[in-house]
Design a protein around this motif. Structure first.
Motif, PDB file in Angstrom:
ATOM      1  N   TYR A 207       0.687  -1.123  -0.096  1.00 48.58           N
ATOM      2  CA  TYR A 207       0.066  -0.256  -0.008  1.00 48.58           C
ATOM      3  C   TYR A 207       0.903   1.230   0.098  1.00 48.58           C
ATOM      4  O   TYR A 207       2.074   1.301   0.470  1.00 48.58           O
ATOM      5  CB  TYR A 207      -0.924  -0.121   1.315  1.00 48.58           C
ATOM      6  CG  TYR A 207      -1.810  -1.195   1.556  1.00 48.58           C
ATOM      7  CD1 TYR A 207      -2.973  -1.466   1.050  1.00 48.58           C
ATOM      8  CD2 TYR A 207      -0.820  -2.411   2.141  1.00 48.58           C
ATOM      9  CE1 TYR A 207      -3.694  -2.431   1.082  1.00 48.58           C
ATOM     10  CE2 TYR A 207      -1.932  -3.440   2.157  1.00 48.58           C
ATOM     11  CZ  TYR A 207      -3.267  -3.532   1.875  1.00 48.58           C
ATOM     12  OH  TYR A 207      -3.845  -4.675   2.093  1.00 48.58           O
ATOM     13  N   GLU A 208       0.409   2.374  -0.535  1.00 48.90           N
ATOM     14  CA  GLU A 208       0.942   3.578  -0.395  1.00 48.90           C
ATOM     15  C   GLU A 208       1.302   4.125   1.012  1.00 48.90           C
ATOM     16  O   GLU A 208       2.481   4.810   1.192  1.00 48.90           O
ATOM     17  CB  GLU A 208       0.431   4.854  -1.280  1.00 48.90           C
ATOM     18  CG  GLU A 208       0.156   4.350  -2.660  1.00 48.90           C
ATOM     19  CD  GLU A 208      -0.324   5.480  -3.523  1.00 48.90           C
ATOM     20  OE1 GLU A 208      -0.352   6.506  -3.162  1.00 48.90           O
ATOM     21  OE2 GLU A 208      -1.228   4.969  -4.502  1.00 48.90           O
ATOM     22  N   GLU A 212      -3.682   3.188   4.965  1.00 45.28           N
ATOM     23  CA  GLU A 212      -4.349   2.214   4.102  1.00 45.28           C
ATOM     24  C   GLU A 212      -4.188   0.883   4.270  1.00 45.28           C
ATOM     25  O   GLU A 212      -5.044   0.075   3.862  1.00 45.28           O
ATOM     26  CB  GLU A 212      -3.868   2.472   2.430  1.00 45.28           C
ATOM     27  CG  GLU A 212      -4.672   3.855   1.870  1.00 45.28           C
ATOM     28  CD  GLU A 212      -3.375   4.747   1.194  1.00 45.28           C
ATOM     29  OE1 GLU A 212      -2.583   4.070   0.507  1.00 45.28           O
ATOM     30  OE2 GLU A 212      -3.725   5.850   1.086  1.00 45.28           O
ATOM     31  N   THR A 269      -2.177  -0.335  -4.450  1.00 46.72           N
ATOM     32  CA  THR A 269      -1.990   1.301  -4.378  1.00 46.72           C
ATOM     33  C   THR A 269      -2.994   1.809  -4.779  1.00 46.72           C
ATOM     34  O   THR A 269      -4.181   1.184  -5.127  1.00 46.72           O
ATOM     35  CB  THR A 269      -0.902   1.743  -5.550  1.00 46.72           C
ATOM     36  OG1 THR A 269      -1.193   1.113  -6.655  1.00 46.72           O
ATOM     37  CG2 THR A 269       0.584   1.099  -5.114  1.00 46.72           C
ATOM     38  N   ASN A 270      -3.413   3.290  -4.884  1.00 45.11           N
ATOM     39  CA  ASN A 270      -4.647   3.881  -4.963  1.00 45.11           C
ATOM     40  C   ASN A 270      -5.031   3.954  -6.612  1.00 45.11           C
ATOM     41  O   ASN A 270      -3.963   3.659  -7.254  1.00 45.11           O
ATOM     42  CB  ASN A 270      -4.393   5.469  -4.689  1.00 45.11           C
ATOM     43  CG  ASN A 270      -4.078   5.500  -3.126  1.00 45.11           C
ATOM     44  OD1 ASN A 270      -4.099   4.571  -2.599  1.00 45.11           O
ATOM     45  ND2 ASN A 270      -3.479   6.663  -2.544  1.00 45.11           N
ATOM     46  N   ASN A 271      -6.164   3.878  -6.981  1.00 41.95           N
ATOM     47  CA  ASN A 271      -6.499   3.940  -8.188  1.00 41.95           C
ATOM     48  C   ASN A 271      -6.666   5.420  -8.651  1.00 41.95           C
ATOM     49  O   ASN A 271      -7.626   5.706  -9.009  1.00 41.95           O
ATOM     50  CB  ASN A 271      -7.898   3.520  -8.263  1.00 41.95           C
ATOM     51  CG  ASN A 271      -8.414   2.979  -9.784  1.00 41.95           C
ATOM     52  OD1 ASN A 271      -7.622   3.263 -10.622  1.00 41.95           O
ATOM     53  ND2 ASN A 271      -9.676   2.439 -10.063  1.00 41.95           N
ATOM     54  N   GLY A 275      -1.035   6.253  -8.281  1.00 48.39           N
ATOM     55  CA  GLY A 275      -1.108   4.955  -7.892  1.00 48.39           C
ATOM     56  C   GLY A 275      -0.811   3.680  -9.078  1.00 48.39           C
ATOM     57  O   GLY A 275      -0.250   2.675  -8.798  1.00 48.39           O
ATOM     58  N   ARG A 276      -1.646   3.964 -10.058  1.00 48.70           N
ATOM     59  CA  ARG A 276      -1.415   3.087 -11.388  1.00 48.70           C
ATOM     60  C   ARG A 276      -0.127   3.135 -11.798  1.00 48.70           C
ATOM     61  O   ARG A 276       0.302   1.834 -12.311  1.00 48.70           O
ATOM     62  CB  ARG A 276      -2.529   3.357 -12.191  1.00 48.70           C
ATOM     63  CG  ARG A 276      -4.080   3.390 -12.023  1.00 48.70           C
ATOM     64  CD  ARG A 276      -4.898   3.536 -13.174  1.00 48.70           C
ATOM     65  NE  ARG A 276      -5.008   4.857 -13.481  1.00 48.70           N
ATOM     66  CZ  ARG A 276      -5.734   5.826 -13.022  1.00 48.70           C
ATOM     67  NH1 ARG A 276      -6.502   5.599 -12.139  1.00 48.70           N
ATOM     68  NH2 ARG A 276      -5.737   7.054 -13.522  1.00 48.70           N
ATOM     69  N   LEU A 296      -6.097  -2.924  -6.787  1.00 49.34           N
ATOM     70  CA  LEU A 296      -6.452  -1.604  -6.786  1.00 49.34           C
ATOM     71  C   LEU A 296      -7.862  -1.407  -6.530  1.00 49.34           C
ATOM     72  O   LEU A 296      -8.937  -2.283  -6.893  1.00 49.34           O
ATOM     73  CB  LEU A 296      -6.126  -0.595  -7.947  1.00 49.34           C
ATOM     74  CG  LEU A 296      -4.544  -0.384  -8.119  1.00 49.34           C
ATOM     75  CD1 LEU A 296      -3.780  -1.641  -8.042  1.00 49.34           C
ATOM     76  CD2 LEU A 296      -4.379   0.608  -9.244  1.00 49.34           C
ATOM     77  N   ASP A 303      -8.890   5.330  -2.800  1.00 49.78           N
ATOM     78  CA  ASP A 303      -7.748   4.386  -1.971  1.00 49.78           C
ATOM     79  C   ASP A 303      -8.671   3.710  -1.008  1.00 49.78           C
ATOM     80  O   ASP A 303      -9.949   3.935  -0.738  1.00 49.78           O
ATOM     81  CB  ASP A 303      -6.825   5.185  -1.505  1.00 49.78           C
ATOM     82  CG  ASP A 303      -7.265   6.287  -0.461  1.00 49.78           C
ATOM     83  OD1 ASP A 303      -8.170   6.026   0.262  1.00 49.78           O
ATOM     84  OD2 ASP A 303      -6.829   7.305  -0.387  1.00 49.78           O
TER      85      ASP A 303
END
Length: 325
Positions: A207-208, A212, A269-271, A275-276, A296, A303
């Protein structure tokens, strides 16, 4: 977050980026191949002059000179938060950078003093949709607590022997658009915040950020895998071409070296664009050596923190409706 005066802003602007990095990011700054120049291990396209403090982040085509510029444009900190952080952590002496190839003396890592209780951390994380048991378990395990001075949530990363080596601070004020975020000086990203599974596992979910990690666990309600915060990701602005695919995650690389039994990487990771971008580069880096699972959030721009908070609010609405019948 309180405002800042012009006098405070002027004081913060006088702190050079090179002095701040040498004192507060010693594990990240190293001499580059060019004489008199340094670079960051986390961003190999970031270069800074040891003499003038002028820096340039080539992959994003931005630059500056002061520590304030660095915190805002490289670490993504908000202006007021950056000023206040610099006023608290003004380097004890403003000095010239050491000669090239001379490694700066690392700053001693120390966890912030703990508060008498964790009420603010509980309130903040519950507001963010984190499950109460998840919070309690992390506090019990000693990897989450509330700091005494500023009441930040402190997410702790430990080494193999259980010694704290990393800490990330997250502000607990819920009425601000963006809470305070910063790593404790001297933190070692190789030991970023990580939740251990219950029993053996051959999978790590990445995760970032630490919150999260807690959010996804709150949604899934199972500790069947390692859950690792990457301690931030670094991606170019949308539409900007870059060669920074070489910039690997220090946290993930070190984790995999310490856990040779792990054979699956679940990317959470976040969408969003960043993140992508990070997810794709992690996939390319480890595909063929590990089984890659792309996981994701299923909504553009979201997120797992967003999803956990939404689920918590929906549950509260249903509970209120049931009580009103």
């Amino acid at each position: 977050m309180p405002g800042v005066t012009q006098e405070q802003i002027s004081a913060a602007k006088r702190i050079r980026a090179i002095d701040f990095l040498l004192q507060y990011r010693p594990d990240d700054i190293v001499p580059s191949q060019c004489r008199g120049e340094f670079q960051l291990q986390s961003h190999d396209s970031f270069k800074i002059s040891g003499e003038t403090s002028l820096w340039h982040w080539k992959s994003r085509d931005i630059g500056g000179k002061s520590a304030l510029d660095y915190l805002i444009h490289v670490e993504g900190m908000r202006f007021t938060e950056a000023v206040l952080l610099l006023l608290e952590q003004i380097p004890t002496e403003v000095r010239s950078a050491p000669a090239p190839r001379q490694m700066p003396k690392p700053k001693v890592f120390a966890l912030p003093e703990a508060a008498a209780d964790n009420r603010r951390v509980f309130a903040y994380l519950l507001h963010r949709g984190i499950d109460r048991k998840v919070i309690s378990d992390c506090i019990r395990d000693g990897i989450l607590y509330e700091s005494a001075r500023f009441h930040n949530a402190v997410f702790v990363g430990r080494d193999e022997s259980g010694m704290p080596k990393y800490a990330f601070l997250r502000g607990t004020l819920t009425n601000t658009a963006e809470s305070f975020r910063a790593e404790v000086a001297g933190s070692d990203k190789r030991y970023s915040f990580c939740l251990q599974p219950e029993g053996e596992s051959r999978r790590v979910a990445v995760y970032e950020a630490a919150i999260e990690v807690l959010a996804h666990l709150s949604l899934e309600q199972t500790r069947d895998k390692y859950r690792l915060s990457l301690a931030g990701i670094y991606a170019p602005k949308e539409g900007v071409k870059t060669d920074t695919a070489r910039e690997k995650s220090v946290a993930l690389t070190a984790f995999l070296e310490r856990h040779p039994n792990v054979c699956e990487i679940e990317i959470c990771t976040n969408n969003d664009h960043a993140g992508r971008w990070a997810a794709e580069h992690i996939r390319k880096e480890y595909e063929g050596k590990y089984r890659i699972i792309m996981n994701l959030p299923d909504r553009e721009g979201a997120d797992y923190g967003d999803l956990a908070q939404e689920k918590s609010k929906e549950r509260a609405v249903r509970q209120r409706a049931a009580l009103s019948r």
